[in-house]
Scaffold this motif. Structure first.
Motif, mmCIF file in Angstrom:
data_model
loop_
_atom_site.group_PDB
_atom_site.id
_atom_site.type_symbol
_atom_site.label_atom_id
_atom_site.label_comp_id
_atom_site.label_asym_id
_atom_site.label_seq_id
_atom_site.Cartn_x
_atom_site.Cartn_y
_atom_site.Cartn_z
ATOM 1 N N ASN A 287 1.121 -0.948 -0.115
ATOM 2 C CA ASN A 287 0.035 -0.183 -0.131
ATOM 3 C C ASN A 287 1.125 1.426 -0.194
ATOM 4 O O ASN A 287 0.889 1.417 0.771
ATOM 5 N N GLU A 288 0.808 1.660 -1.276
ATOM 6 C CA GLU A 288 1.292 3.237 -0.975
ATOM 7 C C GLU A 288 1.630 4.136 0.129
ATOM 8 O O GLU A 288 2.719 4.672 -0.012
ATOM 9 N N LYS A 289 0.122 4.715 0.152
ATOM 10 C CA LYS A 289 0.985 5.656 1.060
ATOM 11 C C LYS A 289 0.852 5.171 2.569
ATOM 12 O O LYS A 289 1.723 5.325 3.395
ATOM 13 N N ASN A 290 0.854 3.766 3.088
ATOM 14 C CA ASN A 290 1.019 3.240 3.894
ATOM 15 C C ASN A 290 2.379 3.353 4.378
ATOM 16 O O ASN A 290 3.046 3.497 5.388
ATOM 17 N N CYS A 293 4.641 6.855 4.527
ATOM 18 C CA CYS A 293 4.241 7.378 5.707
ATOM 19 C C CYS A 293 5.162 6.538 6.255
ATOM 20 O O CYS A 293 5.921 7.142 7.535
ATOM 21 N N PHE A 311 8.069 11.860 -1.824
ATOM 22 C CA PHE A 311 7.372 11.711 -1.437
ATOM 23 C C PHE A 311 6.991 13.074 -0.553
ATOM 24 O O PHE A 311 5.822 12.885 0.097
ATOM 25 N N GLU A 314 2.752 14.849 -0.741
ATOM 26 C CA GLU A 314 1.562 13.763 -0.262
ATOM 27 C C GLU A 314 1.563 13.379 0.999
ATOM 28 O O GLU A 314 0.733 13.626 1.419
ATOM 29 N N LEU A 315 3.068 13.151 1.147
ATOM 30 C CA LEU A 315 3.796 13.278 2.961
ATOM 31 C C LEU A 315 2.874 14.748 4.118
ATOM 32 O O LEU A 315 2.131 14.587 4.903
ATOM 33 N N TYR A 318 -0.946 14.266 3.859
ATOM 34 C CA TYR A 318 -1.197 13.672 5.373
ATOM 35 C C TYR A 318 -1.208 14.273 6.673
ATOM 36 O O TYR A 318 -1.733 14.149 7.788
ATOM 37 N N GLU A 323 -3.504 12.736 9.028
ATOM 38 C CA GLU A 323 -3.509 11.357 9.130
ATOM 39 C C GLU A 323 -1.620 10.548 9.171
ATOM 40 O O GLU A 323 -1.472 9.932 9.808
#
Ligand code: PBG
Ligand code: ZN
Length: 324
Positions: A287-290, A293, A311, A314-315, A318, A323
């Motif tokens: 999972n890219e987002k996970n 992060c 990243f 995006e980071l 979040y 998040e």
């Protein structure tokens, strides 16, 4: 059982309150590739989601960086003209100088870091001046100094020498000071390994060496004590901050360096790390987002004050959403 660590993992709120590692957008640095030309935004095949921008198109991405409140952007220039001594790198009208001026005009509050190196600008793709097949350390220093002065003159807040020549920080500090740029900071890539994880970057920036490799100037991945030596050297020469690079595969180095120095330490999560994550995510394996992060958290936990990452935008989003 009197002691139950799980009590502090019970709810998201308790987990957040007891977190040992906290991140903020201000610690993030976003690398940006700028190529010569007009009206260009082009894909970088080996780094899905990353682009090359012509200077006039930079505001598109910088606007997002400002909106997401990230700490700084790191500029890499890709010139049309390459020669033996990388003369486009210290041309006051070169691509990176144009980019810096545009960025400073449109977003005066955004901190600009300029990468100081020669490999994108030399016809042979090495990070310095060649003497036969060798990179001549001392002959390279005056060029690096010239590049840094030209970038600072264009408005760079921070210069970041990534060449790994001995004495580079001292040479750049002296040249900046002589030219009255005493407030331009140096973020030195003091601890930069000869890593296979730079592959996608070299495609993005067109900076692969045309022969040989960079092992005679970048560090041997097997060495840790040498990292401390490199860090201390650059700090003694006037580095205001230092970079350890790559990121995830070198967390032990990052931690060791952090414990020995008292300047801010940045970790550079490099192109290969980004591309691996993107590739696995595109296959549906991770999972890219996970993983993005978790990687950032791990780098911060290991001791990074600053994280340079593809990243970053995006980071930061979040983080602003609560998040991360
Ligand atoms: C240029 C430079 C490189 C990187 C940053 N500056 C490539 C190299 O040394 O070959 C790597 C960045 C990345 O892989 O994301 N000296
Ligand atoms: Zn280089």
């Amino acid at each position: 059982m009197i002691i139950r660590p799980r009590r502090l993992r019970k709810t998201a709120s308790i987990r957040a309150m007891t977190s040992e590692t906290r991140l903020s957008p201000s610690m993030l640095v976003y690398p940006v590739f700028i190529r010569e030309g007009k009206n260009i935004i082009e894909d970088i095949p080996a780094m899905p989601g990353q682009k090359r921008y012509s200077p006039d198109k930079l505001p598109v991405i910088l606007e997002r960086a400002v909106r997401n409140k990230i700490g700084a952007v790191l500029f890499f220039g890709i010139p049309d003209h390459k020669d033996e001594c990388g003369s486009s790198a210290y041309d006051d009208n070169g691509v990176i100088q144009q980019a810096i001026r545009t960025a400073k005009r449109e977003f005066p509050e955004l901190t600009i870091i300029a990468d100081v190196c020669m490999c994108e600008y030399t016809s042979h793709g090495h990070c310095g001046i060649l003497h036969g097949k060798d990179v001549d350390n001392d002959a390279t220093l005056q060029y690096l100094a010239r590049i840094a002065v030209s970038q600072a003159r264009a408005g760079a807040d921070i210069v970041a020498p990534s060449d790994m020549m001995d004495g580079h920080t001292a040479a750049i500090r002296e040249a900046l000071d002589i030219n009255g740029m005493t407030d331009t900071a140096i973020m030195s890539y003091a601890v930069k390994y000869a890593s296979a994880f730079y592959g996608p970057f070299r495609e993005a920036a067109g900076s692969a060496p045309s022969f040989g490799d960079r092992k005679s100037y970048q560090m041997n991945p097997r060495n840790l004590r040498e990292a401390i030596r490199e860090a201390e050297l650059d700090i003694s020469e006037g580095a205001d901050m230092i970079i350890v690079k790559p990121g995830l595969p070198y967390l032990d180095v990052l931690r060791a360096v952090k414990e020995c120095v008292n300047v801010p330490v940045a970790s550079y999560s490099v192109s290969g790390e980004y591309s691996m994550m993107k590739a696995a995510a595109s296959m549906g394996w991770l999972n890219e987002k996970n993983i993005a992060c978790e990687s950032a958290v791990s780098i911060a936990r290991a001791g990074a004050d600053i994280i340079i990452t593809y990243f970053a935008l995006e980071l930061a989003e979040y983080m602003l959403n609560g998040e991360l």
